[in-house]
Write a protein that holds these residues in place. Structure first.
Motif, PDB file in Angstrom:
ATOM      1  N   ARG A  97     -32.978  20.200 -11.117  1.00  0.00           N
ATOM      2  CA  ARG A  97     -32.981  19.742  -9.719  1.00  0.00           C
ATOM      3  C   ARG A  97     -32.278  20.722  -8.788  1.00  0.00           C
ATOM      4  NH1 ARG A  97     -31.668  13.462  -8.815  1.00  0.00           N
ATOM      5  NH2 ARG A  97     -31.560  14.292  -6.733  1.00  0.00           N
ATOM      6  N   ASN A  98     -31.150  21.280  -9.254  1.00  0.00           N
ATOM      7  CA  ASN A  98     -30.435  22.233  -8.397  1.00  0.00           C
ATOM      8  C   ASN A  98     -31.250  23.489  -8.171  1.00  0.00           C
ATOM      9  OD1 ASN A  98     -28.306  20.616  -7.897  1.00  0.00           O
ATOM     10  ND2 ASN A  98     -27.061  21.404  -9.590  1.00  0.00           N
ATOM     11  N   ALA A  99     -32.007  23.866  -9.206  1.00  0.00           N
ATOM     12  CA  ALA A  99     -32.838  25.074  -9.075  1.00  0.00           C
ATOM     13  C   ALA A  99     -33.899  24.875  -7.988  1.00  0.00           C
ATOM     14  CB  ALA A  99     -33.497  25.401 -10.408  1.00  0.00           C
ATOM     15  N   LEU A 100     -34.366  23.638  -7.852  1.00  0.00           N
ATOM     16  CA  LEU A 100     -35.337  23.340  -6.786  1.00  0.00           C
ATOM     17  C   LEU A 100     -34.709  23.587  -5.418  1.00  0.00           C
ATOM     18  CD1 LEU A 100     -37.067  19.907  -7.565  1.00  0.00           C
ATOM     19  CD2 LEU A 100     -38.116  22.165  -7.583  1.00  0.00           C
ATOM     20  N   ILE A 101     -33.465  23.143  -5.297  1.00  0.00           N
ATOM     21  CA  ILE A 101     -32.766  23.305  -4.006  1.00  0.00           C
ATOM     22  C   ILE A 101     -32.512  24.787  -3.734  1.00  0.00           C
ATOM     23  CG2 ILE A 101     -30.646  22.739  -2.732  1.00  0.00           C
ATOM     24  CD1 ILE A 101     -30.659  20.077  -4.367  1.00  0.00           C
ATOM     25  N   GLU A 102     -32.066  25.501  -4.770  1.00  0.00           N
ATOM     26  CA  GLU A 102     -31.819  26.946  -4.590  1.00  0.00           C
ATOM     27  C   GLU A 102     -33.116  27.675  -4.226  1.00  0.00           C
ATOM     28  OE1 GLU A 102     -29.823  28.218  -8.151  1.00  0.00           O
ATOM     29  OE2 GLU A 102     -28.175  26.821  -7.740  1.00  0.00           O
ATOM     30  N   ALA A 103     -34.212  27.237  -4.821  1.00  0.00           N
ATOM     31  CA  ALA A 103     -35.509  27.871  -4.510  1.00  0.00           C
ATOM     32  C   ALA A 103     -35.891  27.610  -3.051  1.00  0.00           C
ATOM     33  CB  ALA A 103     -36.585  27.334  -5.443  1.00  0.00           C
ATOM     34  N   ALA A 104     -35.525  26.420  -2.570  1.00  0.00           N
ATOM     35  CA  ALA A 104     -35.854  26.084  -1.175  1.00  0.00           C
ATOM     36  C   ALA A 104     -34.979  26.856  -0.194  1.00  0.00           C
ATOM     37  CB  ALA A 104     -35.700  24.584  -0.951  1.00  0.00           C
ATOM     38  N   GLU A 105     -33.855  27.373  -0.699  1.00  0.00           N
ATOM     39  CA  GLU A 105     -32.961  28.151   0.180  1.00  0.00           C
ATOM     40  C   GLU A 105     -33.457  29.579   0.375  1.00  0.00           C
ATOM     41  OE1 GLU A 105     -29.340  27.566  -1.941  1.00  0.00           O
ATOM     42  OE2 GLU A 105     -28.897  25.649  -0.942  1.00  0.00           O
ATOM     43  N   ILE A 106     -34.428  29.996  -0.440  1.00  0.00           N
ATOM     44  CA  ILE A 106     -34.987  31.350  -0.277  1.00  0.00           C
ATOM     45  C   ILE A 106     -35.784  31.394   1.021  1.00  0.00           C
ATOM     46  CG2 ILE A 106     -36.639  33.020  -1.217  1.00  0.00           C
ATOM     47  CD1 ILE A 106     -35.881  31.962  -4.018  1.00  0.00           C
ATOM     48  N   LYS A 107     -35.451  32.326   1.854  1.00  0.00           N
ATOM     49  CA  LYS A 107     -36.073  32.384   3.191  1.00  0.00           C
ATOM     50  C   LYS A 107     -37.519  32.877   3.094  1.00  0.00           C
ATOM     51  CE  LYS A 107     -35.790  32.856   7.842  1.00  0.00           C
ATOM     52  NZ  LYS A 107     -36.810  31.963   8.341  1.00  0.00           N
ATOM     53  N   VAL A 108     -38.416  32.039   3.518  1.00  0.00           N
ATOM     54  CA  VAL A 108     -39.832  32.428   3.624  1.00  0.00           C
ATOM     55  C   VAL A 108     -40.305  32.010   5.020  1.00  0.00           C
ATOM     56  CG1 VAL A 108     -40.375  32.294   1.150  1.00  0.00           C
ATOM     57  CG2 VAL A 108     -40.572  30.235   2.558  1.00  0.00           C
ATOM     58  N   ASP A 109     -41.585  32.251   5.328  1.00  0.00           N
ATOM     59  CA  ASP A 109     -42.084  31.874   6.650  1.00  0.00           C
ATOM     60  C   ASP A 109     -42.564  30.418   6.693  1.00  0.00           C
ATOM     61  OD1 ASP A 109     -41.846  34.567   7.602  1.00  0.00           O
ATOM     62  OD2 ASP A 109     -43.613  35.035   6.386  1.00  0.00           O
ATOM     63  N   TRP A 110     -43.130  29.969   5.570  1.00  0.00           N
ATOM     64  CA  TRP A 110     -43.839  28.684   5.577  1.00  0.00           C
ATOM     65  C   TRP A 110     -43.612  27.979   4.232  1.00  0.00           C
ATOM     66  CZ3 TRP A 110     -47.779  26.171   2.893  1.00  0.00           C
ATOM     67  CH2 TRP A 110     -48.540  25.232   3.593  1.00  0.00           C
ATOM     68  N   VAL A 111     -43.266  26.713   4.294  1.00  0.00           N
ATOM     69  CA  VAL A 111     -43.001  25.950   3.069  1.00  0.00           C
ATOM     70  C   VAL A 111     -43.891  24.715   3.043  1.00  0.00           C
ATOM     71  CG1 VAL A 111     -41.256  24.574   1.838  1.00  0.00           C
ATOM     72  CG2 VAL A 111     -40.577  26.677   2.999  1.00  0.00           C
TER      73      VAL A 111
END
Ligand code: NDP
Length: 401
Positions: A97-111
């Motif tokens: 679950r934490n890895a999901l959050i860390e992945a969401a913290e990676i800056k991209v243009d569109w999620v």
């Protein structure tokens, strides 16, 4: 009343470069449709992150196909499996679950937020904090954490685009600069597979019957929600958060053909609707290219072949979920979170064969009766309330079983 929270400035995302995208829930129905659109336009998009819960096979296949930077499997026990499948690539692997959050913290243009259920809230909030454009399919995140999502959107200057076909339709036809000229929003509902059944006939419907939506091909949870019409209840709460109108100005209209995806009625009597074939790639495509229209080879809407479009009022006796959702929205505070959590548990119970179809909404109603209502400020408050509501729903379900 909810606020808009839909920014219009995309200066940080020049269209000349490939849009960097991350997809949370890439192995689900919405995730697969999103990747389908992207694979037809590889010159426009670079996929950075993909995530799944347990479907290692598909996640590994997608990660290879799109040469992603990171693949995340939420179920920690499947980490080694995913690592092994991607061992001969440069793709980074993470799990939990934490890895999901860390992945969401990676800056991209569109999620793309397409995880199903309240589990999607934490990564969605993390993505919002990067200031990206967030296309939200995950309606449960808005139902249980709508106020927090909107507050964070404002704080971090992120942009939220609705993917749900109804909300996307409204987004396309609502004049945000003239909200005072709007009389009401009309969310259309297909009525699901049991629209014509009597209440008694719904007593013994099977899982397969409930999963067989007449118009849309979707994941299991939303398909069951469509059959109980809780989906429309969740969408009512979602619309309340997305658009600046009070709940009593958001109506539901049953429209079995799912051609009109929703409407905005203005004070001058004009009613603007967005129409299209029932294909989730249309609203996804709208968010993928926004603010430009991203095009794909969509089916034509052949109104002459369809012949007639019909409409009816929802029946509160046979589909009490709508009433419960309105009551939860009116009660506010933790009530929508409780509604959502107990519904997730009841749907799981029905899919597992532990309760009958009509018990789903009874479990939700009883959970709402038993749970205390409290103010939810932080994500910890929301998840704690979610946990308690699930416990209550499970104990009610035992008595039903
Ligand atoms: P699916 O069940 O098809 O897919 C859900 C996705 O979320 C999968 O990638 C799944 O992984 C992942 N997932 C499930 N549970 C967890 C978890 N606990 N933690 C992390 N990831 C998880 O759902 P849909 O694509 O149908 O729906 C996704 C969301 O979009 C829902 O909120 C739904 O209401 C909404 N929506 C869907 C529409 C549709 O047409 N399908 C239309 C409008 C809105 P895995 O595959 O490994 O299980």
């Amino acid at each position: 009343m909810g606020s808009i929270g839909l920014a219009k400035d995309i200066s940080a995302n020049p269209q000349s470069q490939r849009r960097r995208v991350s997809i949370f829930g890439s192995t689900g129905s919405v995730g697969v449709s999103t990747l389908d659109l992207i694979s037809a336009a590889p010159e426009k998009f670079q996929v950075e992150v993909l995530t799944a819960h347990q479907n290692v096979d598909l996640l590994a296949e997608q990660a290879r196909k799109f040469s992603v930077r990171l693949a995340v499997i939420a179920d920690e026990s499947l980490r080694a499996d995913l690592e092994q499948r991607l061992a001969d690539t440069k793709i980074e692997v993470a799990a939990g679950r934490n890895a999901l959050i860390e992945a969401a913290e990676i800056k991209v243009d569109w999620v793309m937020a397409a995880i199903v259920g309240a589990a999607g809230l934490a990564p969605t909030l993390a993505a919002i904090r990067t200031g990206a454009i967030i296309a939200v399919a995950n309606k449960e995140a808005l139902v249980c954490g709508g106020d927090l999502v909107l507050a964070e959107l404002k704080k971090y200057g992120a942009t939220l685009l609705p993917v749900d076909s109804e909300h996307n339709a409204i987004f396309q036809v609502l004049d945000f600069d003239q909200i005072d000229a709007v009389r009401r929003l009309v969310l259309t509902a297909s009525g699901g597979p049991f629209l014509r059944l009597t209440y008694d006939e719904m007593t013994h419907v099977s899982k397969d019957q409930a999963l067989a939506h007449p118009n849309w091909d979707m994941g299991a949870k939303i398909s069951i929600d469509s059959a109980t019409m809780m989906n429309k209840g969740l969408e009512l709460i979602e619309a309340y958060h997305l658009f600046p109108l009070s709940a009593d100005r958001i109506d539901i209209l049953v429209h079995p053909q799912s051609v009109i995806h929703s409407m905005v009625e203005y004070q001058d009597g004009s009613v603007l609707a967005q129409m299209g074939a029932p294909d989730m790639r249309t609203p996804i495509s709208y968010t993928l290219g926004w603010p430009e229209r991203h095009t794909f080879d969509a089916d034509r809407l052949d109104l002459a072949r369809i012949g007639s479009l019909t409409f009816l009022e929802p029946d509160p006796q046979r589909f009490p979920a709508l009433r419960l959702a309105r009551e939860a929205l009116k009660a506010g505070k933790s009530a929508p979170t409780t509604l959502n959590a107990s519904n997730e548990i009841a749907v799981e119970g029905f899919l597992a064969g532990s309760i009958k179809f009509l018990d789903i909404i009874s479990v939700v109603e009883e959970s709402l009766n038993r749970a205390s209502i409290s103010e939810l400020v932080s994500i910890e408050d929301i998840y704690e309330n979610d946990r308690k509501a699930r416990e209550i729903a499970r104990s009610i379900m035992k008595s039903f079983g």
